[in-house]
Scaffold this motif. Structure first.
Motif, PDB file in Angstrom:
ATOM      1  N   TYR A  85      -1.041   3.157   3.182  1.00 20.61           N
ATOM      2  CA  TYR A  85      -1.559   4.201   2.301  1.00 20.61           C
ATOM      3  C   TYR A  85      -1.048   5.573   2.712  1.00 20.61           C
ATOM      4  N   ILE A 135      -4.467  -4.429  -5.603  1.00 16.81           N
ATOM      5  CA  ILE A 135      -5.159  -3.989  -4.380  1.00 16.81           C
ATOM      6  C   ILE A 135      -6.345  -4.898  -4.071  1.00 16.81           C
ATOM      7  N   CYS A 154       0.827  -1.212   0.000  1.00 19.54           N
ATOM      8  CA  CYS A 154       0.000   0.000   0.000  1.00 19.54           C
ATOM      9  C   CYS A 154       0.861   1.261   0.000  1.00 19.54           C
TER      10      CYS A 154
END
Length: 437
Positions: free
Chosen positions: A149, A123, A25
């Motif tokens: 993220y 993802i 991520c």
């Protein structure tokens, strides 16, 4: 290497999967959210405007969206580990090709469509693996995964700016292709899990074989397989297609509202990340390096939010969880609207940090809402269709906002657009709360 068993659920090898997901991520958001750092170099070399350079993220979202249509069937057919590793290899090659000399559209195609497709497929693989390994601790694992993220732009945006200064945008893309290649390693860690019924069946088969009744088992398997093949022949191709792609999901209102509200969140954040750094540079009062830290400030806010969601979100009663998300959406409506009027570098940092705090935990909660509203077996399909719908609109948004900025001559237009998007997300989440309570 042994295959993980059902006792790895909510622990065991699952934490290795989460760790690899965090790394992936971070790579994924570094590729996407920090692209605006490269805008100035690309625009100067090709003598293009914001509307044209916005084709890169626009086509990136096209590839991301297309991957959502076939991600679930690919994962069902080949497994998420193989899909993850192949997509990582292809994505790395695409990024390297984008760095080579050539026309502008080569960058848009290879860094945009091809790389977007690979990352979109990855993802879905990552989130499917997380939901396979975690049940009771799904929210905790999802929020921990999404910390990546936030770590991505926190580290990558200033790093990209330094690489731009030393190696130009072409050298930066070459280095980035090597970073993307690490997603192949993260994919190898995501071993498919054997659920408990499958384990019991395997032990039963072994027991029957040891007892010398394998012939009975074989005859039963033949009978069972003949019945199955007969049923499949009777099933029309329309039914097989609907079953393979879980098309019946489109018949439920909550499915559409769930995806649409999440899409509005994506649109608002993509508008911000496309123009936050260029906006800081345009002010003329801060350097390019300082402007790159605006995204880092937002990322720090996201990390704080995710840590809070990890420990406290499940303590909120289920019937009030969606109302809490509505509150966070309303906060970002205000923060996006006032961002252009904020004065001074500390104020911009504080505003970006606030946006991160309000938006940080929402993406991780989406997995929880999917599992709450639909059976687990549909998760990969829901996520795939979410990516398709969300990033089709993100493509249109990237092109529209780039055009809007060129027409108005003001980068602040992107933030007003983001505020309206969050207002729409607020209304949709409120509607979802009312029809599911």
């Amino acid at each position: 290497m042994t295959t993980p068993e059902s006792n790895d659920i909510d622990g065991g090898w699952g934490w290795c999967v989460v760790t690899s997901a965090v790394i992936f991520c971070a790579i994924r958001t570094g590729v996407d959210r920090c692209l605006s750092v490269l805008y100035s170099g690309i625009m100067n070399e090709y003598s293009i405007d914001y509307a044209t350079v916005s084709r890169i993220p626009g086509l990136f979202y096209v590839g991301y969206a297309v991957s959502g249509l076939i991600a679930s069937p690919l994962i069902k057919r080949f497994g998420y580990r193989l899909c993850m590793t192949v997509a990582g290899l292809v994505g790395s090659i695409s990024c390297f090709v984008a760095s080579l000399p050539g026309p502008f559209m080569k960058i848009a195609i290879f860094y945009g469509i091809f790389l977007g497709f690979c990352i979109g497929l990855q993802i879905v693989c990552v989130l499917t693996a997380i939901t396979d390994y975690f049940k009771e601790k799904l929210n905790f694992a999802s929020q921990l995964m999404y910390v990546g993220y936030s770590l991505g732009p926190f580290i990558a945006c200033p790093l990209f700016q330094v690489m731009m200064d030393f190696y130009t945008w072409k050298g930066t893309l070459m280095i980035l292709s090597g970073i993307i290649l690490n997603s192949v390693v993260t994919g190898t860690i995501m071993r498919p899990i054997i659920q408990k019924p499958e384990l019991e069946l395997a032990k039963m088969e072994q027991s029957l074989e040891d007892s010398g009744v394998k012939e009975v088992e074989c005859s039963e398997n033949v009978t069972r397989s003949s019945k199955t093949s007969g049923d499949e022949e009777k099933m029309s191709w329309q039914h097989r297609l609907a079953q393979q792609f879980d098309l019946h999901l489109f018949c439920t209102l909550r499915f559409h509202i769930l995806i649409l509200q999440h899409t509005m969140n994506y649109i608002a954040m993509s508008a911000a990340f496309m123009f936050l750094i260029p906006y800081g540079i345009e002010l003329g009062t801060i350097s390019k390096t300082e402007a790159s830290f605006l995204t880092s400030a937002e990322a720090i806010g996201e990390i704080v939010a995710k840590l809070g969601f990890m420990f406290f979100f499940t303590k909120i009663p289920v019937h009030r969880q969606k109302l809490f998300i509505c509150f966070l959406y309303s906060v970002n409506v205000v923060l996006f609207a006032i961002l252009p009027s904020v004065q001074g570098y500390p104020g911009l940092l504080a505003n970006a940090f606030g946006i991160g705090v309000a938006a940080g935990g929402i993406d991780g909660v989406y997995s929880v809402f999917c599992i709450q509203l639909f059976p687990h077996k549909y998760f990969s399909s829901i996520l795939g269709y979410t990516n398709t719908f969300s990033f089709c609109l993100c493509t249109a948004t990237a092109l529209f906002v780039g055009y809007l900025v060129d027409v108005t001559g003001k980068l602040s237009s992107a933030f007003y657009f983001g505020s309206v998007s969050y207002g729409t997300a607020f209304l949709l989440m409120l509607l979802l709360h009312r029809i599911t309570r």
